[in-house]
Design an enzyme around this catalytic site. Structure first.
Site, mmCIF file in Angstrom:
data_model
loop_
_atom_site.group_PDB
_atom_site.id
_atom_site.type_symbol
_atom_site.label_atom_id
_atom_site.label_comp_id
_atom_site.label_asym_id
_atom_site.label_seq_id
_atom_site.Cartn_x
_atom_site.Cartn_y
_atom_site.Cartn_z
ATOM 1 N N LYS A 267 -37.480 -45.589 -120.847
ATOM 2 C CA LYS A 267 -37.288 -44.256 -120.251
ATOM 3 C C LYS A 267 -37.315 -43.280 -121.416
ATOM 4 O O LYS A 267 -36.368 -43.219 -122.198
ATOM 5 C CB LYS A 267 -35.945 -44.215 -119.515
ATOM 6 C CG LYS A 267 -35.531 -42.847 -118.997
ATOM 7 C CD LYS A 267 -34.236 -42.931 -118.166
ATOM 8 C CE LYS A 267 -33.797 -41.554 -117.679
ATOM 9 N NZ LYS A 267 -32.596 -41.619 -116.808
ATOM 10 N N GLU A 271 -34.438 -36.966 -118.902
ATOM 11 C CA GLU A 271 -32.997 -36.760 -118.752
ATOM 12 C C GLU A 271 -32.255 -36.991 -120.067
ATOM 13 O O GLU A 271 -31.212 -37.635 -120.106
ATOM 14 C CB GLU A 271 -32.442 -37.653 -117.628
ATOM 15 C CG GLU A 271 -33.111 -37.373 -116.284
ATOM 16 C CD GLU A 271 -32.526 -38.128 -115.104
ATOM 17 O OE1 GLU A 271 -32.012 -39.237 -115.313
ATOM 18 O OE2 GLU A 271 -32.593 -37.598 -113.977
ATOM 19 N N ARG A 304 -41.768 -45.679 -118.047
ATOM 20 C CA ARG A 304 -41.420 -44.957 -116.822
ATOM 21 C C ARG A 304 -42.013 -43.542 -116.788
ATOM 22 O O ARG A 304 -42.036 -42.845 -117.813
ATOM 23 C CB ARG A 304 -39.900 -44.908 -116.646
ATOM 24 C CG ARG A 304 -39.327 -46.303 -116.472
ATOM 25 C CD ARG A 304 -37.838 -46.296 -116.267
ATOM 26 N NE ARG A 304 -37.424 -46.019 -114.917
ATOM 27 C CZ ARG A 304 -36.523 -45.095 -114.583
ATOM 28 N NH1 ARG A 304 -35.977 -44.317 -115.496
ATOM 29 N NH2 ARG A 304 -36.167 -44.950 -113.337
ATOM 30 N N ASP A 350 -36.652 -38.322 -106.243
ATOM 31 C CA ASP A 350 -35.679 -39.272 -106.776
ATOM 32 C C ASP A 350 -35.016 -40.086 -105.671
ATOM 33 O O ASP A 350 -33.831 -39.902 -105.402
ATOM 34 C CB ASP A 350 -34.619 -38.490 -107.575
ATOM 35 C CG ASP A 350 -33.862 -39.386 -108.546
ATOM 36 O OD1 ASP A 350 -34.192 -40.577 -108.626
ATOM 37 O OD2 ASP A 350 -32.950 -38.878 -109.214
ATOM 38 N N GLU A 372 -41.801 -48.149 -108.419
ATOM 39 C CA GLU A 372 -40.357 -48.403 -108.552
ATOM 40 C C GLU A 372 -39.637 -47.979 -107.267
ATOM 41 O O GLU A 372 -39.703 -46.831 -106.854
ATOM 42 C CB GLU A 372 -39.820 -47.632 -109.758
ATOM 43 C CG GLU A 372 -38.354 -47.887 -110.052
ATOM 44 C CD GLU A 372 -37.863 -47.116 -111.283
ATOM 45 O OE1 GLU A 372 -38.450 -47.249 -112.380
ATOM 46 O OE2 GLU A 372 -36.883 -46.366 -111.149
ATOM 47 N N GLU A 378 -28.220 -45.502 -104.120
ATOM 48 C CA GLU A 378 -27.660 -44.288 -104.709
ATOM 49 C C GLU A 378 -27.597 -43.131 -103.707
ATOM 50 O O GLU A 378 -26.568 -42.486 -103.567
ATOM 51 C CB GLU A 378 -28.493 -43.890 -105.936
ATOM 52 C CG GLU A 378 -28.055 -42.577 -106.552
ATOM 53 C CD GLU A 378 -28.833 -42.225 -107.810
ATOM 54 O OE1 GLU A 378 -29.727 -43.001 -108.211
ATOM 55 O OE2 GLU A 378 -28.531 -41.163 -108.402
ATOM 56 N N GLU A 481 -30.928 -41.285 -92.031
ATOM 57 C CA GLU A 481 -31.742 -40.070 -92.190
ATOM 58 C C GLU A 481 -31.267 -38.978 -91.228
ATOM 59 O O GLU A 481 -31.216 -37.803 -91.588
ATOM 60 C CB GLU A 481 -33.214 -40.412 -91.923
ATOM 61 C CG GLU A 481 -34.147 -39.219 -92.063
ATOM 62 C CD GLU A 481 -35.601 -39.575 -91.800
ATOM 63 O OE1 GLU A 481 -35.858 -40.543 -91.053
ATOM 64 O OE2 GLU A 481 -36.477 -38.886 -92.350
HETATM 65 C C1 GCU Z 1 -31.529 -40.876 -111.075
HETATM 66 C C2 GCU Z 1 -30.150 -41.430 -111.271
HETATM 67 C C3 GCU Z 1 -29.836 -41.684 -112.707
HETATM 68 C C4 GCU Z 1 -30.944 -42.500 -113.341
HETATM 69 C C5 GCU Z 1 -32.288 -41.849 -113.121
HETATM 70 C C6 GCU Z 1 -33.453 -42.707 -113.592
HETATM 71 O O1 GCU Z 1 -31.610 -39.569 -111.533
HETATM 72 O O2 GCU Z 1 -29.212 -40.543 -110.719
HETATM 73 O O3 GCU Z 1 -28.604 -42.360 -112.780
HETATM 74 O O4 GCU Z 1 -30.722 -42.671 -114.699
HETATM 75 O O5 GCU Z 1 -32.479 -41.638 -111.758
HETATM 76 O O6 GCU Z 1 -34.131 -43.254 -112.738
HETATM 77 O O7 GCU Z 1 -33.713 -42.806 -114.777
#
Ligand code: GCU
Length: 649
Positions: A267, A271, A304, A350, A372, A378, A481
């Site tokens: 990744k 983020e 990713r 997401d 994926e 979640e 949903e």
């Molecule tokens: C979502 C999730 C995160 C995770 C991210 C990812 O945003 O809330 O916890 O790290 O996806 O897929 O990398």
């Protein structure tokens, strides 16, 4: 010496492999031919089943022959039944293992009638689970990021959890539904976890050793900054010679420890994780550097595509998070090494309960793509709510697949932990099982997979039990949903932990997940004509279908368009009335499901029944809260009353 079949500790649920599931094969005369480690696994399985049910391993006059004719890595097997004898043949131990579990799945049916030899092979070569497991407990995310099933199976409090017998049992469950790869740590790689690549590789080696007898390859999430944080280099620039040498050396050492190591999951620039952008390099440069380090050893990098601006200004209507993955990666199509796989979330946002399929999946015709999915719930009830995702995944996997699959591999974020039921909610086991089976055959009917799961997990279930399980699971995704964010608009969850409703929770945040509701209407205009232009990322016919509110399917309307509350849907209802109706209905459906579950008491083991019953209480309370929050919010915003005069505050 074959390793014995793993033994579950007292109280751990056998999931879809209860002893009873082996009755048909275990009561027969079984002949096993062939050699190699996975043939030995089959040998141990058959021997245990026979010991339990009175059959025997024989060298002549068998009822069933399990034969591996070679030692290749093929996963295919051929099953036939003739003159009272069932045969499973494969060209190697992997195929034989899957053939054995297929016979278990069929039960008595494998031994009846005439069956022309039929060959089964997976449509997708890599069927993988990504564990978002941390080694050290993370101050915010805990032991398992987005984990709803207790701690990790692999790690506890900064070190290996050490229960390799449980890991072996996990591998066995995965093999029985067709999964063949596991990444053992979180994609967000923190300081402790980074070291699994180097001085702590021994802990990964142990996990790989436990999973290998069931045909599962082990992968590792690594940080792009590893040369700096672990190697003491001053840069992680993917074109720097020193950096490349560092990765080549580190990777060679991983393969000394784990010769069949699967590769890396990365990744990057996502983020807050480090990545090639810091050096002015592309994601192809980054992925290819790791691909080059892995290539001599037969490994793969899963790179990713979840790259987007998470520091957005809500006032800026030109930036659209849904566009980001495609905009970043399509220009790089053709630039990736053959052993670099682009791992793309199934939707452009997401893992919401409803999203269109990401246009990136079919846009990368010169790049291997892994889709994926998210088994961990979640955004779909966090394993407190029943939400069987089979129908959703099936829609995703069939999209654009008319002339062949537009992807090469499948990955799911795991929903498993050290919980005695594996998945927290016992019925969430069905999601894991369904993922494995759909990964093997993406065009399989999800309803048939559900029946298969019920048949295996509840052998000899009376019709009332099987029917009840089907009733509470089959429609549960659509129920979820109904009482959550409407018509594809997504989110409306509480920020941070993402459980429960908060309509404006993310509305003015930097994360790019908005619904734009005001007094007149709601939805995100992603059209080419007047919006962000996202619809232009689709090929025909979807670029046109999604472009106009007239042709856009109802369930995605607010994902693609901003419309007035009085807009009339294809269903004939207005948007506002649809919101009210579905939210009342959703709660009623949960009430009914809870009653169905209650009526099954006495047919299900007490511990399992109680666990599910508890969670239904929680689900019902939460569904009511969703209904009331959403209905009140939109009643107050729009001023439009419910046609049916129900109570809305
Ligand atoms: C979502 C999730 C995160 C995770 C991210 C990812 O945003 O809330 O916890 O790290 O996806 O897929 O990398």
């Amino acid at each position: 010496m074959p390793l014995p079949v793993p033994v579950l500790s007292e109280g751990v649920d056998p999931a879809w492999l209860p002893e009873e599931a082996f009755r048909a094969v275990g009561g027969r005369r079984v002949l096993i031919r062939g050699s190699g480690p996975l043939v030995e696994t089959v040998h141990a399985e058959a021997a245990q089943a026979c010991a339990r049910f009175g059959g025997s391993l024989v060298s002549d006059d068998p009822d069933v022959v399990l034969e591996s004719t070679g030692e290749d890595g093929s996963e295919a097997f051929t099953l036939g039944h003739r003159d009272g004898r069932t045969t499973v043949t494969a060209s190697g131990g992997r195929g034989l293992l899957y053939g054995f579990f297929h016979v278990v799945r069929l039960g008595e049916a494998a031994f009846r009638g005439e069956r022309h030899p039929e060959t089964h092979r997976p449509a997708v070569a890599v069927r993988m689970l990504d564990h978002w497991d941390n080694v050290a407990v993370h101050p915010v995310m805990g032991q398992v990021e987005r984990g709803y099933a207790g701690g990790s199976l692999f790690w506890a409090d900064g070190r290996a959890r050490g229960d390799l017998e449980r890991v072996r049992a996990y591998g066995r469950l995965l093999a029985a539904c067709g999964i063949n790869a596991v990444a053992v740590n979180n994609v967000n790689v923190h300081a402790t976890e980074a070291r699994l690549l180097t001085d702590r590789i021994g802990e990964v080696t142990d996990l790989a050793g436990a999973l290998r007898p069931y045909g599962i390859r082990t992968h590792l999430s690594v940080t792009f900054a590893a040369p700096m944080v672990l190697g003491g280099l001053e840069t992680a620039d993917p074109l720097d010679e020193g950096v490349r040498r560092w990765w080549a050396g580190a990777t060679a050492r991983v393969y000394e420890a784990i010769p069949d190591f699967g590769g890396y999951v990365v990744k990057a620039d996502s983020e807050g994780q480090p990545g090639p952008f810091a050096y002015g390099r592309s994601h192809a440069d980054g992925a290819n550097m790791l691909a080059a380090a892995l290539q001599p050893h037969g490994g793969t990098v899963h790179w990713r595509a979840f790259v987007y601006d998470h520091r957005q200004d809500w006032r800026d209507r030109t930036t659209d998070r849904a566009r980001a993955a495609y905009d970043h990666f399509v220009p790089l199509d053709g630039a990736f090494a053959p052993n670099a796989v682009l791992q793309v979330k199934h939707g452009p946002m997401d893992f919401q309960v409803r999203e269109p399929v990401s246009p990136l999946v079919s846009a990368m015709s010169h790049t291997p793509v892994a889709v994926e999915l998210q088994a961990t719930q979640e955004y779909t009830g966090q394993q407190q709510h029943v939400c069987w995702l089979g129908p959703m995944w099936s829609e995703v996997l069939r999209f654009g697949a008319e002339d062949g699959l537009p992807f090469e591999e499948l990955v799911a974020v795991s929903n498993v932990g050290d919980d005695p039921f594996w998945t927290g909610h016992p019925l969430a086991q069905a999601n894991l099982y369904t993922f494995g089976r759909l990964a093997w055959r993406p065009d399989a009917d999800p309803g048939a997979v559900l029946d298969e799961w019920i048949g295996l997990s509840f052998p000899d279930a009376p019709r009332r039990l099987a029917g009840g399980l089907r009733r509470v699971l089959a429609g549960s995704w659509r129920t979820y949903e109904k009482y959550t964010a409407p018509l594809g608009v997504g989110f409306m969850v509480q920020p941070g932990h993402h459980y429960g409703p908060s309509v404006d929770g993310y509305e003015y945040s930097p994360w790019g997940t908005y619904h734009f509701a005001d007094r007149d209407g709601i939805g995100v205009d992603r059209s080419r004509a007047t919006g962000t232009g996202y619809t232009g990322q689709y090929t025909k016919p979807w670029d046109e279908v999604y472009e106009s509110p007239e042709t856009c399917p109802d369930e995605l309307l607010l994902f693609f368009h901003h419309v007035p509350y009085g807009h009339v849907l294809k269903s004939g209802s207005t948007v506002i009335q649809h919101i009210y109706d579905t939210h009342f209905e959703g709660v009623e459906e949960v009430e009914t499901a809870r009653e169905v579950w209650d009526s099954l008491a006495g047919l299900v083991a007490p511990a399992r029944h109680a666990r599910v019953a508890e969670r239904y209480e929680e689900q019902l309370g939460s569904a009511r809260e969703w209904r009331d929050q959403i209905n009140s919010y939109f009643f107050r915003k729009s001023g439009v009353p419910d046609e049916r005069g129900r109570t809305i505050h």
